[in-house]
Enzyme design. Structure first.
Site, PDB file in Angstrom:
ATOM      1  N   LYS A 483       0.846  -1.207   0.000  1.00 49.23           N
ATOM      2  CA  LYS A 483       0.000   0.000   0.000  1.00 49.23           C
ATOM      3  C   LYS A 483       0.877   1.251   0.000  1.00 49.23           C
ATOM      4  O   LYS A 483       2.092   1.178   0.220  1.00 49.23           O
ATOM      5  CB  LYS A 483      -0.921  -0.009   1.216  1.00 49.23           C
ATOM      6  N   TYR A 709      14.703  31.653   2.270  1.00 47.41           N
ATOM      7  CA  TYR A 709      13.602  32.482   2.757  1.00 47.41           C
ATOM      8  C   TYR A 709      13.774  32.826   4.236  1.00 47.41           C
ATOM      9  O   TYR A 709      14.207  31.999   5.043  1.00 47.41           O
ATOM     10  CB  TYR A 709      12.269  31.731   2.596  1.00 47.41           C
TER      11      TYR A 709
END
Length: 813
Positions: A483, A709
């Protein structure tokens, strides 16, 4: 070869039971899945900790195999084939190979060591093949099974052998020595690999030296420990950077991207250039140089050939290709043995029914060209290859031996006609000798993506699967969870490998994951663990098997099952024993029984539950309470409904910590991908995924300048900054920035500075000698996903599953 195989097996202590003695044996096999098995195969039914090849003999007889080496004859196979009955089939294989080796009398180079064996072997093949017809181990076939299979490939035309021998513990090398019987010994670098199998380094060296007990010379890097241990009667030919008593004294210096070696050998002094600077490559190159010196090559030949050494790609890689193709890249070698391996790999990993092989001329087979390409054609037919593209003067001359084959004299000629070949919706094996530069073909066929990749080691997945299989009781089945895109590692490719290993079930979370796998050709039963009621029609259409965890869901499924007039459609009943996530609780069991009793549209294939604390033994009492409740509820279901379904409750941690609760099946999850909560168990697992990128740009900033940033990093001194093209959109947590996390460049830690951006991160490389374009390791062996998870106060699952699908997956062996 037929007579040599026959002679070799007849000298193995065995009881022959059979009728047909008109043998025409041409090949040996241990893999029941190989399409190359046929009437001329002698099949050794090996028995391992988790697999017994005897169970496949019936199917092999149906495919035409008539000769088997076994420890017992399956009842249904009696009288249907020839059997050599032995006490141990692995020992019989080794004895067979030793017998076969004794039929040949030419120089054999035997290599062992911790590191560098395969590189040295491939380089020696390159350096010596102009003068010898060389037979060598394919890939890294150096184990107790790999060595016999390598030796069996010798034929009458070979006049030099180069074979690897690898060991992981005591008493293994004696067997390999009997098989290889080397006349020339090479001991490569001794490192930490397999340290756990030995008391200390001295014992490990002593065991490895057993390979050389009858050699005429031992070539090695001079070392005090080796000098003390080695048999005094062995002729030693050593080299050293600092010990003048060595046979060859070497000094080195770097010049641009090369290394210049100054060689002092007796009264001879000369320079040799090699196109590498890293320590491992330089050491491996010197080992090869020692062989050339021992073989008395002249200075000019040595200089010319050593300068042409090249990086060796030791892996078969699976890549996404253009026009919905899947590419298997084996573009650096072309010999008969490795072609057989590559074709088996193609079959195990084929994503599309149509199979194409792009093949160069094959060298050093030891066979005449006519016989060689006849055998290659037979391989192509047995592997059901749809199209062959031959490249090279020789294979072009034998084009008519192949069905649906087109050939080109050169790679350039092929590339000129590339657009006319219409590659689409097929699996393509690219197999070529290095001189044909097939990497150019790979570049044409490969889907173009950015430079960040997640490399998935399929060997490691196989090893981890076998590790957990070794913990299971006999007849316990195994479901593997694929999965979440195989925990971030890739769904189809891993599912295909697991199907090749014949696991019993695959598990996915949602129906669309299972539909993708079924649509891609996966035939294993697939359980959907969290099915939504809206997905039930698609689940039925694609023959998936839903987990049912509530009365509402059961009624919804039964309604559709009745409408479609299903009969005994498999479902799986989930019980809630304490996880309190999904499942039938104690107070709903009677209603569940009443609903299922007498219903013929569905069949309860299994009953399962999920443990909440299997990874934490502090909650051992809670775990046992879950197991007891599961036993009670599942037994009630089985008794009332008169059914005998599979039962399973254990996940990866449960397999190790609660072995008494294995029931009929276990569910292997993150352990397959190399992650364990137990420190000791973690040492036994192989790293599966390595997230890699490159340096896009390097700049030096001054004191007081900032990066990224928010100016969260401000340089306190002149600082060299490297930018890496991977960011939080690729799955790297922003919390890993600001000097908490690091990447590996040139085996050194480069700490992440400033905030991680969407598509980039920046690292401090002030103290690292690196260049733009150099490789960067984001995670893998170091840092591990477990280490990153711990630092970020999360779990490895989150790190793995966060890797974006825009990051290209490359699968390799």
């Amino acid at each position: 070869m037929s007579q040599k195989i026959l002679k070799s097996i007849q000298n193995v202590p065995a009881t022959f039971i059979g009728n047909n003695t008109n043998w025409a044996l041409e090949t040996i096999s241990i893999d029941s899945r190989s399409l190359q098995n046929g009437p001329q195969t002698l099949f050794f039914a090996l028995v391992g900790a988790n697999n017994d090849a005897h169970q496949y003999i019936k199917d092999l007889i149906a495919t035409g195999v008539q000769n088997f080496v076994v420890t017992y004859i399956p009842k249904e196979c009696e009288g249907k084939a020839n059997f050599f009955v032995v006490q141990n089939t692995l020992i019989a294989l080794q004895q067979f190979a030793a017998n076969y080796r004794s039929l040949f009398n030419f120089p054999i180079i035997g290599l062992t060591g911790s590191n560098g064996k395969t590189i040295v072997k491939e380089w020696l093949n390159f350096l010596l093949s102009p003068d010898y017809n060389v037979i060598r181990s394919p890939k890294s076939y150096n184990s107790q099974i790999g060595v016999p299979l390598s030796i069996i490939a010798i034929n009458e035309q070979h006049n030099l052998g180069i074979f690897e021998a690898g060991i992981s513990t005591r008493s293994e090398m004696d067997k390999l020595q009997e098989i290889v019987k080397p006349t020339i010994g090479i001991l490569t670098n001794i490192g930490t690999a397999h340290d756990e199998g030995f008391v200390n380094t001295e014992e490990k060296i002593s065991e490895k030296l057993k390979l050389f007990k009858h050699v005429e010379v031992l070539i090695y890097h001079k070392n005090k420990i080796i000098d003390l241990i080695v048999d005094s009667e062995i002729n030693l030919f050593s080299w050293s950077f600092n010990d003048k008593s060595a046979s060859v004294f070497v000094s080195k210096k770097s010049v641009l991207d090369k290394t210049v070696l100054n060689i002092e050998f007796g009264q001879e002094y000369y320079e040799i250039k090699i196109p590498f600077q890293d320590e491992a490559s330089v050491e491996n190159a010197i080992t090869c140089l020692m062989v050339l010196l021992y073989f008395k090559y002249d200075e000019k030949t040595i200089q010319n050939r050593m300068e042409l050494l090249y990086p060796v790609e030791m892996r078969l890689k699976v890549k996404n290709g253009i026009n919905n193709c899947s590419i298997i890249d084996d573009s650096y070698s072309s010999d008969f043995q490795s072609l057989k391996i590559a074709l088996d790999f193609l079959e195990s990993q084929k994503q599309y029914k149509k199979k194409t092989v792009i093949l160069s001329d094959i060298f050093q087979s030891g066979l005449s060209n006519d016989e060689l390409y006849t055998r290659v054609s037979q391989l192509i037919v047995s592997n059901k290859i749809d199209r062959v593209i031959g490249i090279g003067e020789t294979i072009s001359a034998f084009e008519k031996k192949f069905v649906n084959c087109v050939s080109y004299k050169t790679t350039a000629e092929f590339i000129a006609k590339f657009n006319d070949l219409n590659f689409a919706n097929e699996t393509i094996l690219i197999k070529g000798a290095r001189t044909f530069q097939f990497e150019e073909i790979v570049a044409l066929l490969e889907e173009k993506t950015h430079e960040t990749v997640l490399e998935i080691n399929l060997n490691a997945i196989s090893d981890n699967l076998n590790f957990f299989k070794s913990k299971l009781k006999p007849n316990v089945k195994i479901m593997v969870m694929v999965k979440a895109f195989g925990y971030g590692n890739g769904g189809f490719e891993i599912a295909k490998l697991l199907e090749h290993h014949k696991v019993d079930y695959l598990g996915v979370a949602f129906a669309d994951e299972g539909i993708l796998l079924k649509s891609a050709g996966i035939h294993l039963p697939i359980m959907v663990l969290n099915p939504e009621t809206t997905s039930f029609p698609a689940i039925i259409q694609h023959q998936l098997e839903p987990e049912i965890y509530s009365l509402k869901g059961l009624h919804a499924f039964l309604k559709i099952a009745e409408q479609k007039q299903l009969n005994q459609f498999p479902i799986h009943i989930k019980l809630d024993t304490g996880m309190h996530r999904l499942g039938f609780e104690d107070n709903t069991i009677d209603d569940l029984i009443a609903t299922l009793k007498g219903n013929q549209t569905v069949k309860v294939k299994s009953i399962l539950s999920h443990m909440a604390t299997s990874d934490n033994l502090e909650f051992k009492d809670f775990a046992y309470a879950q197991i007891d409740l599961f036993e009670k509820l599942s037994s009630k279901l089985m008794s009332e409904l008169q059914i005998t379904p599979l039962r399973h409750i254990l996940n990866t941690s449960g397999i190790s910590n609660f072995q008494e609760a294995q029931y009929d099946m276990v569910r292997l999850g993150i352990g397959l991908y190399g992650v364990s909560n137990d420190a000791e168990e973690q040492k036994q697992l192989e790293n599966v995924g390595t997230l890699k990128s490159i340096i896009s740009q390097i700049r030096t900033i001054s004191k007081g300048e900032s990066v990224g940033y928010g100016r969260r990093f401000i340089a306190e001194k002149p600082t060299k900054i490297a930018t890496i093209p991977i960011g939080y959109a690729d799955g790297i947590s922003r919390g890993w920035g600001n000097e908490l996390g690091f990447v590996m460049i040139k085996n050194a830690k480069a700490y992440i500075v400033g905030s991680i951006c969407m598509d980039m991160l920046m690292v401090d490389v002030t103290d690292i000698e690196c260049l733009e374009g150099d490789q960067v390791i984001i995670f893998g062996e170091c840092p591990t996903v477990s280490y990153i998870a711990k630092k970020l106060n999360t779990i490895p699952y989150e790190i793995l599953t966060s890797v974006s699908q825009r990051v290209k997956r490359v699968f390799y062996r």
